[in-house]
Design a protein around this motif. Sequence first.
Motif, PDB file in Angstrom:
ATOM      1  N   ALA A 253       1.843   8.275   2.230  1.00  0.00           N
ATOM      2  CA  ALA A 253       3.218   8.108   1.881  1.00  0.00           C
ATOM      3  C   ALA A 253       3.900   9.458   2.099  1.00  0.00           C
ATOM      4  O   ALA A 253       4.838  10.004   1.315  1.00  0.00           O
ATOM      5  N   SER A 254       3.326  10.329   2.646  1.00  0.00           N
ATOM      6  CA  SER A 254       3.817  11.788   2.616  1.00  0.00           C
ATOM      7  C   SER A 254       4.866  12.144   3.720  1.00  0.00           C
ATOM      8  O   SER A 254       4.953  11.654   4.722  1.00  0.00           O
TER       9      SER A 254
ATOM     10  N   PRO B 293       0.925  -1.284   0.010  1.00  0.00           N
ATOM     11  CA  PRO B 293       0.020   0.004   0.086  1.00  0.00           C
ATOM     12  C   PRO B 293       0.928   1.248  -0.057  1.00  0.00           C
ATOM     13  O   PRO B 293       0.388   2.338  -0.170  1.00  0.00           O
ATOM     14  N   GLY B 294       2.003   1.327   0.311  1.00  0.00           N
ATOM     15  CA  GLY B 294       3.046   2.311   0.170  1.00  0.00           C
ATOM     16  C   GLY B 294       2.879   3.286   1.365  1.00  0.00           C
ATOM     17  O   GLY B 294       2.703   4.550   1.327  1.00  0.00           O
TER      18      GLY B 294
ATOM     19  N   THR C  69       2.327  18.030   1.151  1.00  0.00           N
ATOM     20  CA  THR C  69       2.053  18.309  -0.164  1.00  0.00           C
ATOM     21  C   THR C  69       2.141  16.970  -1.145  1.00  0.00           C
ATOM     22  O   THR C  69       1.528  16.951  -2.107  1.00  0.00           O
ATOM     23  N   LEU C  70       2.697  16.077  -0.584  1.00  0.00           N
ATOM     24  CA  LEU C  70       2.939  14.862  -1.554  1.00  0.00           C
ATOM     25  C   LEU C  70       2.190  13.721  -0.879  1.00  0.00           C
ATOM     26  O   LEU C  70       2.548  13.170   0.156  1.00  0.00           O
ATOM     27  N   ASP C  71       1.011  13.140  -1.352  1.00  0.00           N
ATOM     28  CA  ASP C  71       0.386  12.071  -0.997  1.00  0.00           C
ATOM     29  C   ASP C  71       0.015  12.140   0.570  1.00  0.00           C
ATOM     30  O   ASP C  71       0.350  11.206   1.305  1.00  0.00           O
TER      31      ASP C  71
ATOM     32  N   TYR D  43      -0.675   3.573  -3.637  1.00  0.00           N
ATOM     33  CA  TYR D  43      -0.095   4.803  -3.823  1.00  0.00           C
ATOM     34  C   TYR D  43      -0.197   4.988  -5.338  1.00  0.00           C
ATOM     35  O   TYR D  43       0.220   4.448  -6.126  1.00  0.00           O
ATOM     36  N   GLY D  44      -0.297   6.471  -5.679  1.00  0.00           N
ATOM     37  CA  GLY D  44      -0.534   6.995  -6.786  1.00  0.00           C
ATOM     38  C   GLY D  44      -1.864   6.687  -7.561  1.00  0.00           C
ATOM     39  O   GLY D  44      -2.151   7.186  -8.711  1.00  0.00           O
TER      40      GLY D  44
END
Length: 151
Positions: A45-46, A12-13, A50-52, A89-90
């Motif tokens: 996964a942050s 799942p990241g 700002t990222l995920d 993730y993604g």
Amino acid sequence: ATNKAFSGRIDPGFTSKVTSIMINPFVKFHGLEVFATYEMSSGNASLSNTLDSTDRSFSQLAASVVYRFLKDEQVYVGARYNTVSGRLYGYDDTAGDITVNRMQIAAGWFPTENLLLKLEYVNEDYLDFKTDDSRNGLNFKGVMVEASVGF
């Protein structure tokens, strides 16, 4: 060429935040064994906001039934079902959750205390992956013959 050695593994990241709950009941009555797994995980996964940074979740449900018989329960038959689903993730909200289902039927024999011979049928389906994901529509069906020695 890219490495596909672990392409069937579902990760799942969750790298910076993880909350997980798992329950594993096990019951044995004479030669009958029932084992189950229920797991819920969430995280992201942050490394920054700002990222995920949106929490995603995964769940897993597995159940197996085994019946052991003959002297010292040296022969068994069993079945197992496992399903996992969640947002990779993604994958954004429009991509939705993926699902992997696996069903196994097996028979095994311990001719000695530390030698196992096993025959197993497996059917595994990868569902709802993005069209550009190599796992999209993937299916594995087959028979496995296994032997293991343990000490």
